[in-house]
Design an enzyme around this catalytic site. Structure first.
Site, PDB file in Angstrom:
ATOM      1  N   SER A 135       0.858  -1.180   0.000  1.00  0.00           N
ATOM      2  CA  SER A 135       0.000   0.000   0.000  1.00  0.00           C
ATOM      3  C   SER A 135       0.894   1.231   0.000  1.00  0.00           C
ATOM      4  O   SER A 135       1.659   1.439   0.939  1.00  0.00           O
ATOM      5  CB  SER A 135      -0.891  -0.030   1.252  1.00  0.00           C
ATOM      6  OG  SER A 135      -1.630   1.166   1.372  1.00  0.00           O
ATOM      7  N   LYS A 161      -1.154  -0.957  -4.383  1.00  0.00           N
ATOM      8  CA  LYS A 161      -2.328  -0.124  -4.059  1.00  0.00           C
ATOM      9  C   LYS A 161      -1.817   1.295  -3.857  1.00  0.00           C
ATOM     10  O   LYS A 161      -0.824   1.496  -3.152  1.00  0.00           O
ATOM     11  CB  LYS A 161      -2.986  -0.664  -2.792  1.00  0.00           C
ATOM     12  CG  LYS A 161      -3.879   0.309  -2.028  1.00  0.00           C
ATOM     13  CD  LYS A 161      -4.686  -0.414  -0.968  1.00  0.00           C
ATOM     14  CE  LYS A 161      -4.762   0.352   0.330  1.00  0.00           C
ATOM     15  NZ  LYS A 161      -5.516  -0.365   1.387  1.00  0.00           N
ATOM     16  N   LYS A 163      -2.867   5.211  -2.580  1.00  0.00           N
ATOM     17  CA  LYS A 163      -3.837   6.030  -1.860  1.00  0.00           C
ATOM     18  C   LYS A 163      -4.208   7.216  -2.740  1.00  0.00           C
ATOM     19  O   LYS A 163      -3.341   7.788  -3.414  1.00  0.00           O
ATOM     20  CB  LYS A 163      -3.212   6.526  -0.552  1.00  0.00           C
ATOM     21  CG  LYS A 163      -2.925   5.406   0.442  1.00  0.00           C
ATOM     22  CD  LYS A 163      -4.226   4.892   1.035  1.00  0.00           C
ATOM     23  CE  LYS A 163      -3.965   3.928   2.182  1.00  0.00           C
ATOM     24  NZ  LYS A 163      -5.233   3.493   2.821  1.00  0.00           N
ATOM     25  N   ASP A 188      -7.200   3.342  -3.093  1.00  0.00           N
ATOM     26  CA  ASP A 188      -7.908   3.433  -1.811  1.00  0.00           C
ATOM     27  C   ASP A 188      -8.155   4.899  -1.479  1.00  0.00           C
ATOM     28  O   ASP A 188      -7.204   5.670  -1.306  1.00  0.00           O
ATOM     29  CB  ASP A 188      -7.067   2.769  -0.706  1.00  0.00           C
ATOM     30  CG  ASP A 188      -7.821   2.673   0.629  1.00  0.00           C
ATOM     31  OD1 ASP A 188      -8.965   3.171   0.722  1.00  0.00           O
ATOM     32  OD2 ASP A 188      -7.249   2.091   1.581  1.00  0.00           O
ATOM     33  N   GLU A 213     -11.226   1.062  -3.437  1.00  0.00           N
ATOM     34  CA  GLU A 213     -11.493   0.823  -2.018  1.00  0.00           C
ATOM     35  C   GLU A 213     -12.114   2.061  -1.352  1.00  0.00           C
ATOM     36  O   GLU A 213     -11.589   3.170  -1.469  1.00  0.00           O
ATOM     37  CB  GLU A 213     -10.166   0.453  -1.334  1.00  0.00           C
ATOM     38  CG  GLU A 213     -10.297   0.017   0.120  1.00  0.00           C
ATOM     39  CD  GLU A 213      -8.949  -0.472   0.680  1.00  0.00           C
ATOM     40  OE1 GLU A 213      -8.037  -0.759  -0.118  1.00  0.00           O
ATOM     41  OE2 GLU A 213      -8.827  -0.557   1.915  1.00  0.00           O
ATOM     42  N   ASP A 238     -13.951  -1.060   3.083  1.00  0.00           N
ATOM     43  CA  ASP A 238     -13.034  -1.224   4.220  1.00  0.00           C
ATOM     44  C   ASP A 238     -13.738  -0.622   5.442  1.00  0.00           C
ATOM     45  O   ASP A 238     -14.463  -1.331   6.170  1.00  0.00           O
ATOM     46  CB  ASP A 238     -11.695  -0.521   3.884  1.00  0.00           C
ATOM     47  CG  ASP A 238     -10.694  -0.470   5.033  1.00  0.00           C
ATOM     48  OD1 ASP A 238     -11.022  -0.912   6.149  1.00  0.00           O
ATOM     49  OD2 ASP A 238      -9.555   0.026   4.842  1.00  0.00           O
ATOM     50  N   LYS A 262     -10.208  -6.587   7.924  1.00  0.00           N
ATOM     51  CA  LYS A 262      -9.213  -6.294   8.959  1.00  0.00           C
ATOM     52  C   LYS A 262      -9.832  -6.797  10.245  1.00  0.00           C
ATOM     53  O   LYS A 262     -10.891  -6.306  10.647  1.00  0.00           O
ATOM     54  CB  LYS A 262      -8.963  -4.786   9.074  1.00  0.00           C
ATOM     55  CG  LYS A 262      -8.283  -4.153   7.881  1.00  0.00           C
ATOM     56  CD  LYS A 262      -8.157  -2.648   8.035  1.00  0.00           C
ATOM     57  CE  LYS A 262      -7.502  -2.048   6.798  1.00  0.00           C
ATOM     58  NZ  LYS A 262      -7.585  -0.579   6.784  1.00  0.00           N
ATOM     59  N   GLY A 290      -4.405  -4.043   6.068  1.00  0.00           N
ATOM     60  CA  GLY A 290      -3.348  -3.832   7.064  1.00  0.00           C
ATOM     61  C   GLY A 290      -3.507  -2.497   7.750  1.00  0.00           C
ATOM     62  O   GLY A 290      -4.222  -1.611   7.266  1.00  0.00           O
TER      63      GLY A 290
HETATM   64  O1  OSB Z   1      -7.178   2.089   4.571  1.00  0.00           O
HETATM   65  O2  OSB Z   1      -6.160   0.280   4.298  1.00  0.00           O
HETATM   66  C1  OSB Z   1      -6.224   1.386   4.828  1.00  0.00           C
HETATM   67  C2  OSB Z   1      -3.075   2.036   6.898  1.00  0.00           C
HETATM   68  C3  OSB Z   1      -3.605   2.718   7.970  1.00  0.00           C
HETATM   69  C4  OSB Z   1      -4.962   2.981   7.988  1.00  0.00           C
HETATM   70  C5  OSB Z   1      -5.778   2.559   6.923  1.00  0.00           C
HETATM   71  C6  OSB Z   1      -5.248   1.867   5.867  1.00  0.00           C
HETATM   72  C7  OSB Z   1      -3.858   1.627   5.834  1.00  0.00           C
HETATM   73  C8  OSB Z   1      -3.165   0.985   4.724  1.00  0.00           C
HETATM   74  C9  OSB Z   1      -1.830   0.354   5.041  1.00  0.00           C
HETATM   75  O3  OSB Z   1      -3.558   1.000   3.592  1.00  0.00           O
HETATM   76  C10 OSB Z   1      -1.793  -1.103   4.792  1.00  0.00           C
HETATM   77  C11 OSB Z   1      -0.555  -1.728   5.413  1.00  0.00           C
HETATM   78  O4  OSB Z   1      -0.550  -2.007   6.631  1.00  0.00           O
HETATM   79  O5  OSB Z   1       0.415  -1.933   4.678  1.00  0.00           O
HETATM   80 MG    MG Z   2      -8.439   1.009   3.235  1.00  0.00          MG
END
Ligand code: OSB
Ligand code: MG
Length: 369
Positions: A135, A161, A163, A188, A213, A238, A262, A290
């Protein structure tokens, strides 16, 4: 086994690089580590509540309050025999899934050690390696993002992925797709958009994304059900999915075609498995999300992701992607096939490094029965 002692530690750990999302930037990641002593075993859990209420309303400070004033007193001195009876002790505490999940993880770890079974085995895992991706946070520029993605692909990650946030969405996604035409790619939004932004997401339909996402509000399964029929790309929820009941509502409303699981967001591994089972029954693919976990939470994520319904790569990356020094060993290293190996030792199957645990602790409290 009587639950004799629970220790809470508030940790702050510097990430190898700042992680930017639509809700903010994280450089020093907070978490609460739970150590539960019962039957001569010590089980560990990681509560992923962050310093700020950006992803979830919970923070490390509110989770500390809920744990120390309500959850820990509800289980301390009780017999630990199985997870359903453990959860029942604090069923009357409303909400606060991240706090509950941290405590529950420690109970799974104790039970696994006592039964000499790995967490994956206890949950019904079917694979010893899990496909993973990375990510990638929002970077200062689109060019820097393309470069960052290139480095991760070079390290062996087969799924990326990125953001997105308003102003850094289509341009970023198009640039990454143009640079890497065949990489498995997803975006995401972390709840940053409104239903009125549907035309923006329709333009993403040309980018061959695996999924989009959480485009809309965390409390808005309904508007996602209005958005999904306007898109060819699957929506993955999510933040909106806090229980198996939420997952059922979202699936029946057509609000998404994929779900990110999660364990933390749904109050723990027990409910996470329920979400998995429901999705499997309904033919909805799931993958493991994650929360920038330490190796404690990462071990839990990999055990969960070894269940059969996890058919898409997870946001569970190698230890070195997050921390220069972690609080548990051994480090997770990416296999050449873009997988991570599922721990096989009893419980979580990792060894906590007490020196590092102490080094990153900013607050500690011990509760004894
Ligand atoms: O939205 O998936 C998410 C990290 C912190 C809070 C929300 C998210 C995330 C990530 C990181 O996308 C995923 C990872 O732990 O590598
Ligand atoms: Mg997410």
């Amino acid at each position: 086994m009587k639950i004799e002692q629970i220790e809470l530690r508030h940790l702050v750990m510097r990430l190898v690089a700042p992680f930017e999302t639509s809700f903010g930037v994280e450089q020093d990641r907070a978490c609460i580590i739970v150590a539960m002593r019962a039957g001569g075993f010590t089980g560990y859990g990681e509560c992923v509540a962050a310093a700020e209420p950006g992803y979830s309303y919970e923070t490390a400070t509110t989770a500390w309050h809920i744990l120390s004033d309500f959850l820990v007193p509800a289980v301390l001195g009780q017999e630990l025999t199985d997870i359903p009876s453990f959860i029942a002790h604090y069923a009357r505490v409303r909400g606060n899934p991240l706090a509950k999940a941290g405590l529950e993880m420690a109970a799974w770890d104790v039970l696994g050690q006592a039964q000499d079974r790995s967490l994956a085995e206890m949950l019904g895992g079917v694979r010893d390696r899990v496909e993973v991706g990375v990510s990638v946070g929002i970077q200062p520029t689109t060019a820097a993002l393309v470069e960052r993605v290139g480095r991760y692909i070079g390290e062996g990650y087969a799924r990326i992925k990125i953001k997105i946030k308003p102003g850094r969405d289509l341009t970023d996604a198009r640039a990454v797709r143009a640079a890497y035409p065949s990489i498995r790619l997803q975006v995401d939004a972390n709840s940053a958009y409104l239903l009125a932004d549907a035309p923006l997401f329709q333009q993403m339909d040309d980018l061959n994304l695996l999924l989009i996402e959480q485009p809309l509000g965390e409390d808005d399964i309904y508007d996602h059900s209005k958005l999904q029929p306007q898109l060819r790309t699957p929506i993955c929820l999510d933040e909106s999915i806090l229980s198996a009941d939420h997952a059922r509502a979202a699936i029946e409303l057509g609000a998404c075609r994929i779900i990110n699981i999660k364990a933390a967001r749904v109050s723990g591994l027990f409910e996470g498995k329920k979400v998995h089972d429901l999705c499997q029954e309904r033919g909805v693919p799931v993958w493991c999300g994650g929360m920038l976990e330490t190796n404690i939470g990462r071990a839990s994520n990999l055990a969960l992701a070894s269940l059969p319904g996890f058919t898409l790569p997870g946001d569970v990356s190698a230890t070195s992607r997050y921390y220069a020094q972690d609080i548990a060993d051994p480090p997770f290293v990416l296999n050449p096939d873009s997988t991570l190996s599922v721990p096989t030792g009893p419980g979580l199957g990792v060894q906590v490094n007490q020196q590092n645990l102490e080094r990153f602790t900013v607050k500690r409290q011990v509760f004894a029965a």
